[in-house]
Design an enzyme around this catalytic site. Sequence first.
Site, PDB file in Angstrom:
ATOM      1  N   SER A 199       0.757  -1.130   0.094  1.00 15.56           N
ATOM      2  CA  SER A 199      -0.051   0.106  -0.094  1.00 15.56           C
ATOM      3  C   SER A 199       0.939   1.074   0.045  1.00 15.56           C
ATOM      4  O   SER A 199       0.483   2.256  -0.800  1.00 15.56           O
ATOM      5  CB  SER A 199      -0.950   0.040   1.116  1.00 15.56           C
ATOM      6  OG  SER A 199      -1.761  -1.077   1.237  1.00 15.56           O
ATOM      7  N   ASN A 200       1.898   1.202   0.654  1.00 15.30           N
ATOM      8  CA  ASN A 200       2.970   2.459   0.921  1.00 15.30           C
ATOM      9  C   ASN A 200       3.910   2.681  -0.386  1.00 15.30           C
ATOM     10  O   ASN A 200       4.085   3.742  -0.557  1.00 15.30           O
ATOM     11  CB  ASN A 200       3.735   2.471   1.981  1.00 15.30           C
ATOM     12  CG  ASN A 200       2.934   2.610   3.400  1.00 15.30           C
ATOM     13  OD1 ASN A 200       2.577   3.701   3.719  1.00 15.30           O
ATOM     14  ND2 ASN A 200       2.800   1.454   3.899  1.00 15.30           N
TER      15      ASN A 200
ATOM     16  N   TYR B 176      -2.917 -10.761   2.269  1.00 20.74           N
ATOM     17  CA  TYR B 176      -2.975  -9.408   2.797  1.00 20.74           C
ATOM     18  C   TYR B 176      -4.085  -8.703   3.400  1.00 20.74           C
ATOM     19  O   TYR B 176      -5.057  -8.547   2.208  1.00 20.74           O
ATOM     20  CB  TYR B 176      -1.991  -8.630   1.761  1.00 20.74           C
ATOM     21  CG  TYR B 176      -1.871  -7.168   1.965  1.00 20.74           C
ATOM     22  CD1 TYR B 176      -1.872  -6.508   3.127  1.00 20.74           C
ATOM     23  CD2 TYR B 176      -1.559  -6.190   0.843  1.00 20.74           C
ATOM     24  CE1 TYR B 176      -1.726  -5.429   3.512  1.00 20.74           C
ATOM     25  CE2 TYR B 176      -1.243  -4.748   1.521  1.00 20.74           C
ATOM     26  CZ  TYR B 176      -1.372  -4.579   2.592  1.00 20.74           C
ATOM     27  OH  TYR B 176      -1.005  -3.109   2.906  1.00 20.74           O
TER      28      TYR B 176
ATOM     29  N   LYS C  69      -0.244 -10.960   6.050  1.00 21.09           N
ATOM     30  CA  LYS C  69       0.117  -9.839   6.613  1.00 21.09           C
ATOM     31  C   LYS C  69      -1.394  -9.107   7.166  1.00 21.09           C
ATOM     32  O   LYS C  69      -2.261  -8.871   6.281  1.00 21.09           O
ATOM     33  CB  LYS C  69       0.705  -8.678   5.812  1.00 21.09           C
ATOM     34  CG  LYS C  69       1.112  -7.293   6.400  1.00 21.09           C
ATOM     35  CD  LYS C  69       1.207  -6.393   5.261  1.00 21.09           C
ATOM     36  CE  LYS C  69       1.053  -4.784   5.857  1.00 21.09           C
ATOM     37  NZ  LYS C  69       1.392  -3.846   4.752  1.00 21.09           N
TER      38      LYS C  69
ATOM     39  N   SER D  11      -3.048  -6.167   8.601  1.00 25.80           N
ATOM     40  CA  SER D  11      -3.081  -4.512   9.100  1.00 25.80           C
ATOM     41  C   SER D  11      -4.326  -4.108   9.727  1.00 25.80           C
ATOM     42  O   SER D  11      -4.507  -2.855  10.042  1.00 25.80           O
ATOM     43  CB  SER D  11      -2.764  -3.769   7.939  1.00 25.80           C
ATOM     44  OG  SER D  11      -1.450  -4.327   7.270  1.00 25.80           O
TER      45      SER D  11
ATOM     46  N   GLY E 175       0.879  -5.962  10.677  1.00 26.44           N
ATOM     47  CA  GLY E 175       0.818  -4.890   9.564  1.00 26.44           C
ATOM     48  C   GLY E 175       1.148  -3.433   9.919  1.00 26.44           C
ATOM     49  O   GLY E 175       1.001  -2.504   9.059  1.00 26.44           O
TER      50      GLY E 175
END
Length: 333
Positions: free
Chosen positions: A83-84, A174, A202, A204, A228
């Site tokens: 996402s980043n 994810y 992961k 988050s 996450g």
Amino acid sequence: MAFSTCLTSSLRPALAALCWAALRQCRGLSTPQGSEPSLNLGGIFPPLTTPFSPTQEVDYAQLEGNLRRYASIPFRGLVALGSNGEYPYLASRERVEVVRCVRRALPRDRLLLAGSGCESTQATIELTVSMAEAGADVALVVTPCYYRGAMTTAALVHHYTEVGDASPIPVVLYSVPANTGLDLPMEAVITLAQHPNIIGIKDSGGDITRIGLMVHKTRQEDFQVLAGSASFLLASYAVGASGGVCALANVLGDPLCQLDHLCHKGQWQEARDLQHRLIEPNTAVTRRFGIPGLKKAMEWFGYYGGPCRAPLAPLNPAQVEELRSTFSANGWL
């Protein structure tokens, strides 16, 4: 259509295992005798930002510069196109080239996780194969969410099973509900953990009860849970998580690796003190100011942050001051 999508489902797991074994041998990664290939995901992974030039083109030279600095930090590996990394804003060719660039710069003993989740199962399989060819060790596959009302447990299990069957590299699930509006159901995670090519998740969401339950319910499988976010890293370790994929690691990589070390050594008081100093900065570069805030903070610590791709907008002066004050108040600036 990619060749892998034409295979019968009965042949896909065998082919995936053979391809992964070949990739491991090529990259010098050991395969345990008498067992299926598996990877230790314990440790810290920064989800890399994607550097852009002033004209918003991918700046591969700046990416390489950041990677040279990260090489001195004891990360377990790196995540490209999470996402980043502004993954939704990159063209397919850019996604593949970013992974190639990271692989060239990354020491061979460090893992490269690459985002390959798309809205359709077919597109996800095709991009996952491309990521493997570009040098990724693991595919990080976000939940499809555009038709989230139709994303039942059965639909998601089918999607990830097809991807796991066809992928030549291991798959990590994810779940990032803040971005997708969809939490991967616990029942789906437990089912998918039994797949031989799906090795972790992961998560988050920040629900420590959920993270602990996932660890507990998958303890008989070759399956690892990754926190996450840096804000709940210590708590995740306390309930059995293996590692963390933390945006703040782009900025404060050494402290996060130190937190990881303290937790695994059982030095919980020191770990708690350090965790407390990381919560507000992490919130600032994630939930509060997002990727523009993360990129601005990177510049204060000697990395290239640069602009985001539109429509993400830069911080205004008041936001920059608030962000700086948050890091200063916790002793990082």
